[in-house]
Scaffold this motif. Sequence first.
Motif, PDB file in Angstrom:
ATOM      1  N   THR A  43      21.250  19.190 -10.670  1.00 10.86           N
ATOM      2  CA  THR A  43      22.524  18.720 -10.146  1.00 10.86           C
ATOM      3  C   THR A  43      22.357  17.414 -10.241  1.00 10.86           C
ATOM      4  N   PRO A  44      23.528  16.648 -10.698  1.00 12.23           N
ATOM      5  CA  PRO A  44      23.737  14.940 -10.165  1.00 12.23           C
ATOM      6  C   PRO A  44      24.121  14.700  -9.078  1.00 12.23           C
ATOM      7  N   LEU A  45      24.637  15.710  -8.269  1.00 10.86           N
ATOM      8  CA  LEU A  45      25.465  15.645  -7.064  1.00 10.86           C
ATOM      9  C   LEU A  45      24.238  15.304  -5.949  1.00 10.86           C
ATOM     10  N   LYS A  46      24.792  14.299  -4.927  1.00 11.78           N
ATOM     11  CA  LYS A  46      23.929  14.117  -3.890  1.00 11.78           C
ATOM     12  C   LYS A  46      24.313  14.986  -2.622  1.00 11.78           C
ATOM     13  N   LEU A  47      23.424  16.071  -2.162  1.00 10.84           N
ATOM     14  CA  LEU A  47      23.626  16.791  -1.245  1.00 10.84           C
ATOM     15  C   LEU A  47      23.843  16.096   0.137  1.00 10.84           C
ATOM     16  N   PHE A  48      23.018  15.216   0.308  1.00 11.35           N
ATOM     17  CA  PHE A  48      23.100  14.632   1.691  1.00 11.35           C
ATOM     18  C   PHE A  48      23.262  13.175   1.637  1.00 11.35           C
ATOM     19  N   GLN A  49      24.155  12.505   2.245  1.00  9.55           N
ATOM     20  CA  GLN A  49      24.141  11.252   2.452  1.00  9.55           C
ATOM     21  C   GLN A  49      24.291  10.783   3.920  1.00  9.55           C
ATOM     22  N   ALA A  50      23.301  10.131   4.355  1.00  3.26           N
ATOM     23  CA  ALA A  50      23.107   9.748   5.786  1.00  3.26           C
ATOM     24  C   ALA A  50      24.048   9.094   6.592  1.00  3.26           C
ATOM     25  N   SER A  51      24.590   8.116   5.746  1.00  2.00           N
ATOM     26  CA  SER A  51      25.558   7.075   6.233  1.00  2.00           C
ATOM     27  C   SER A  51      27.194   7.533   6.104  1.00  2.00           C
ATOM     28  N   ASN A  52      27.078   8.518   5.353  1.00  2.00           N
ATOM     29  CA  ASN A  52      28.588   9.150   5.259  1.00  2.00           C
ATOM     30  C   ASN A  52      29.228   9.679   6.644  1.00  2.00           C
ATOM     31  N   SER A  53      30.509   9.929   6.895  1.00  2.00           N
ATOM     32  CA  SER A  53      30.753  10.362   8.188  1.00  2.00           C
ATOM     33  C   SER A  53      30.533  12.047   8.094  1.00  2.00           C
ATOM     34  N   SER A  54      30.684  12.417   7.004  1.00  2.00           N
ATOM     35  CA  SER A  54      30.412  13.862   6.924  1.00  2.00           C
ATOM     36  C   SER A  54      29.202  13.816   5.731  1.00  2.00           C
ATOM     37  N   PRO A  55      27.798  13.962   6.317  1.00  2.00           N
ATOM     38  CA  PRO A  55      26.882  13.782   5.150  1.00  2.00           C
ATOM     39  C   PRO A  55      26.314  14.667   4.385  1.00  2.00           C
ATOM     40  N   PHE A  56      27.238  16.180   4.765  1.00  2.00           N
ATOM     41  CA  PHE A  56      26.712  17.119   3.880  1.00  2.00           C
ATOM     42  C   PHE A  56      27.853  17.843   2.961  1.00  2.00           C
TER      43      PHE A  56
ATOM     44  N   ALA B 155      28.247  10.283  -8.960  1.00  2.00           N
ATOM     45  CA  ALA B 155      27.949  10.683  -7.542  1.00  2.00           C
ATOM     46  C   ALA B 155      27.214   9.735  -6.746  1.00  2.00           C
ATOM     47  N   SER B 156      26.995   8.625  -7.348  1.00  2.00           N
ATOM     48  CA  SER B 156      26.185   7.437  -6.368  1.00  2.00           C
ATOM     49  C   SER B 156      27.320   6.506  -6.070  1.00  2.00           C
ATOM     50  N   ASN B 157      28.527   6.717  -6.312  1.00  2.00           N
ATOM     51  CA  ASN B 157      29.549   5.907  -5.947  1.00  2.00           C
ATOM     52  C   ASN B 157      30.807   6.709  -5.073  1.00  2.00           C
ATOM     53  N   SER B 158      30.525   7.938  -4.999  1.00  2.00           N
ATOM     54  CA  SER B 158      31.625   8.669  -4.196  1.00  2.00           C
ATOM     55  C   SER B 158      31.198   9.862  -3.558  1.00  2.00           C
ATOM     56  N   THR B 159      31.849  10.486  -2.757  1.00  2.00           N
ATOM     57  CA  THR B 159      31.531  11.750  -2.017  1.00  2.00           C
ATOM     58  C   THR B 159      31.440  12.973  -3.212  1.00  2.00           C
ATOM     59  N   PRO B 160      30.319  13.782  -3.013  1.00  2.00           N
ATOM     60  CA  PRO B 160      30.469  14.613  -4.066  1.00  2.00           C
ATOM     61  C   PRO B 160      31.408  15.927  -3.991  1.00  2.00           C
ATOM     62  N   ARG B 161      32.319  16.010  -2.910  1.00  2.00           N
ATOM     63  CA  ARG B 161      33.373  16.993  -2.924  1.00  2.00           C
ATOM     64  C   ARG B 161      34.413  16.587  -3.919  1.00  2.00           C
TER      65      ARG B 161
END
Lengths: 325, 247
Positions: free
Chosen positions: B199-212, B237-243
Amino acid sequence: MSIRFVRAGLQTSIQDQGRPGMMDWGIPWGGAADPLSMKIANLLLDNSPNNPVLEATLLGPRIEFQCDITIAIAGAQFTTMLNDSPIENYKTVKIKSGDILDIGRVISGARTYIAFPAKIEIPQILGSAGTHIVSKFGGLNDDAIRTGDTIDLINIRPVRELALNKNFHLIYTNQSQIRIVPGSESDLFPETLTAQFYKTTFEVSPQSNRMGIRLSGLKHQQEKEYEAKKVPMISSGLYPGSIQVPPDEKPIISFIEGQTIGGYPRIGHVIKAELHRLGQLKPSDKIRFQKINLGEAKSILKKKRELLHQLQLSLGKHEKEFLIL
Amino acid sequence: MTLYPHKNLPAITNNGDCALDIRFSDSPSKELSSIIIRIREKILQLKLSGIIDIIPAYQCLTIIFDPTHCSHKMLHSILSQNIDIVLKNPLNTKHKSKLIRIPVCYEERYSPDIEFLSDYTNLSIPEIVRRHTANHYLVHMLGFTPGFLYLGGLDPKLYCPRKDTPRTQIPAGAVGIGGRQTGIYPQATPGGWQIIGQTPLKLFQASNSSPFIADPLDEVEFFPITRQQFTTLAQVASNSTPRAITP
């Protein structure tokens, strides 16, 4: 006020206590691989025990200082030089702006910790400045230090000269005996495999890292089918020190950036009192495991804490549990 | 009267000198996962000193603690009492569960083990993709590495063994099958599963307020994308939240 990395070294990173309490998100503790050495380095500077430090691994960094500062180094012994003179671990070292500190190559152990009486200016991610090297977050720019990087040090404090009594220096050898206790699946292993496990001298594989310490395979008397495959298993929480045996029978000791849930059966767990030693294992080191029971593990932990209390008293530190394991 | 629908009470076992496991012998299910999550919440409410981590798994809850703060024996008895309380109280099934749709490219360069799976299962590659994208999967728990989702509901026809020796490096976003489980590797790590897509999505972004992207008890659905779509979505995906991403 900064320091510049003329050479980054093999794997140099900013570490602290890490991020305990987030395993249910899949985030392992992380932090210093040998937290005891980190705390001793901080203790020598009268820092708080988990003040962020540099963790150097096997081949250390070469650092140019752009400030006057007193530092302390504790942990593995490296060929460390300040300008052209060798310097020792476990004592304060005065550094002048323009000096070059070269941590060099490791002599014994694997990781050494460089502490500063200052704050390293980097953001806290999920409550820690520590670098999660496997998942790439925290630390300086979400990764280990790169050659050419600069770190800013703020609020540098003057510190008094201090050296740790030689009796308390930790000595690392390339042959370790590590004590372990059984866990939830230990009794499910075939007896022959368990017996072989405790008889085998394992070698630390070069594929080891902060995630896991991979070992050479179990030595069998004769060619036969691998037995670890047959051990029934349900996935459950995995934490540093748990020893998994995958079907190829090359044990993996889960480490500080290890996975938080394990799918391979565990033959045992390195006791809490010895976890810090795992951070000092390097490729080709030999290790054997010794089985003890929970009561023994507890009294070893208690004894070790008493010893560490003596160590901190020897440096004039009276607060309780500064060097808690 | 117990409202616990399962037959067997859990066993509490030692998991090293700093942890206890609460192990259920029932098969993984949504019900069991809800019970495990509720026991976890119950233990958290007690605010016991020395508790470090509480890790839910399919059939197990692991409590990691500092043995100088609480003994195995004492914790064992506190856990027994509280498991009992949870099992005797009615299940609150009103969990606000989300459906998360995850794009997966199953094409050759992203699926090194799909041919092995095809040989092993006797299914064609398109049939593997059809079956893998047909179900809604339950998020039983997060774990393994930051943001990894343990999913339940894999088609039994797709069950296959893990690799005997784990690969030392698997790319971030790789979608795999191991035993009866399927899942996505959130970051480049070692792993033992058979890789069938990415998948091209990022499942974890540590600096996001909701990382998962998901919480326990949410549901996940996969949908197939082409290599070209993968490239486009990877940039998004690298510019936005995966949701935010929908097909």
